[in-house]
Design a protein around this motif. Structure first.
Motif, short mmCIF file in Angstrom:
data_model
loop_
_atom_site.label_atom_id
_atom_site.label_comp_id
_atom_site.label_asym_id
_atom_site.label_seq_id
_atom_site.Cartn_x
_atom_site.Cartn_y
_atom_site.Cartn_z
N ILE A 155 86.21 33.13 43.59
CA ILE A 155 86.26 31.95 42.73
C ILE A 155 85.60 30.76 43.42
O ILE A 155 84.78 30.04 42.82
CB ILE A 155 87.71 31.62 42.36
N VAL A 156 85.95 30.55 44.69
CA VAL A 156 85.42 29.39 45.42
C VAL A 156 83.92 29.48 45.59
O VAL A 156 83.19 28.51 45.33
CB VAL A 156 86.12 29.28 46.80
N ILE A 157 83.41 30.65 46.02
CA ILE A 157 81.97 30.73 46.25
C ILE A 157 81.19 30.68 44.94
O ILE A 157 80.07 30.16 44.89
CB ILE A 157 81.59 31.99 47.05
N ALA A 158 81.77 31.19 43.85
CA ALA A 158 81.07 31.12 42.56
C ALA A 158 80.98 29.69 42.08
O ALA A 158 79.91 29.23 41.64
CB ALA A 158 81.80 31.99 41.53
N ILE A 200 75.50 24.26 43.60
CA ILE A 200 74.28 24.30 44.40
C ILE A 200 73.07 24.69 43.55
O ILE A 200 72.00 24.07 43.63
CB ILE A 200 74.43 25.29 45.58
N LEU A 201 73.25 25.73 42.73
CA LEU A 201 72.14 26.23 41.91
C LEU A 201 71.88 25.36 40.70
O LEU A 201 70.78 25.40 40.12
CB LEU A 201 72.43 27.67 41.46
N GLY A 202 72.89 24.58 40.29
CA GLY A 202 72.72 23.74 39.12
C GLY A 202 72.69 24.52 37.83
O GLY A 202 72.18 24.01 36.81
N VAL A 203 73.21 25.74 37.84
CA VAL A 203 73.23 26.57 36.63
C VAL A 203 74.49 27.42 36.65
O VAL A 203 74.95 27.86 37.71
CB VAL A 203 71.97 27.46 36.54
N TYR A 241 75.69 34.63 50.86
CA TYR A 241 75.41 34.37 52.27
C TYR A 241 74.14 33.54 52.41
O TYR A 241 73.96 32.80 53.38
CB TYR A 241 75.26 35.70 53.01
N GLY A 242 73.23 33.66 51.46
CA GLY A 242 71.97 32.93 51.53
C GLY A 242 72.08 31.47 51.15
O GLY A 242 71.12 30.71 51.31
N LEU A 243 73.25 31.04 50.66
CA LEU A 243 73.49 29.65 50.32
C LEU A 243 74.45 29.03 51.33
O LEU A 243 74.96 29.70 52.22
CB LEU A 243 74.07 29.54 48.91
#
Length: 207
Positions: free
Chosen positions: A31-34, A40-43, A54-56
């Protein structure tokens, strides 16, 4: 006459609290990473798998949570030697999942997926065979907890199997649009979290 206080009671309470914390971490990680990924992604969309975060910057939560869980599993001590061995192995696999990104070299990818798969297998073993042990006649609440443990273990195993099936037969097909790996990994983590949350005697506690 009042009974003397149990000198071990603070240790027991602390241990139960740690189990609850591990359960909360397992449930909250997807939930937290989503949610952080959305910002971050703005979408409003999820990545193909939890490991892809991991890439973010979300890798901070990903790695931190896995190391916290690994530390607790390393310190976990059960009633038998196999409990300790299972905890040590789960710790090793959790650290391997955290240290080797799925976007790294070929070797790092293999180590990541192997560590993640073995971690869930050991966690399923905890739920199916270790948490369900009892001495004497189990109480009504213990039988209810055992049913939850077994259900959580089966869910984790089913998720691992379905992820493997997807990778073998359905990858690069229209099925990938629904991000099945992310949701199956999340479901496995939720099952893990619920299992440890119940083990922490937050739910279905004996009177």
């Amino acid at each position: 006459m009042a009974s003397a206080p149990d000198p071990h009671q603070p240790v027991i309470v602390s241990y139960l609290t740690l189990r609850r914390v591990v359960g909360v971490l397992g449930v909250s990680l997807p939930i937290v990473i989503a949610l952080w990924g959305f910002s971050i992604l703005g979408v409003f969309r999820v990545l193909p798998s939890i490991s892809d975060y991991y890439g973010l910057r979300t890798r901070d939560v990903f790695v931190g949570t896995l190391f916290t869980i690994a530390w607790f599993l390393f310190t976990y001590r059960g009633y038998e030697r196999k409990d300790d061995v299972a905890g040590d192995l789960a710790c090793l696999f959790a650290i391997g999942t955290a240290l080797f990104p799925n976007t790294g070299t070929r070797l790092e990818q293999v180590l990541h997926f192997a560590s993640a798969s073995l971690l869930f297998l050991v966690l399923a073993y905890f739920s199916l065979f270790l948490f369900t042990k009892t001495s004497g006649t189990p109480t009504r609440m213990k039988r209810a907890r055992n049913a939850v443990y077994r259900a959580c273990g089966v869910v984790m195993l089913a998720c691992i199997g379905l992820i493997g099936l997807y990778k073998l037969a359905l990858d690069e097909t229209p099925v990938q649009q629904v991000k099945p790996v992310f949701w199956l990994e999340s479901l496995a983590l939720w099952a893990f979290g619920v299992s440890w949350f119940v083990k922490g005697e937050t739910l279905l506690k004996d009177a």
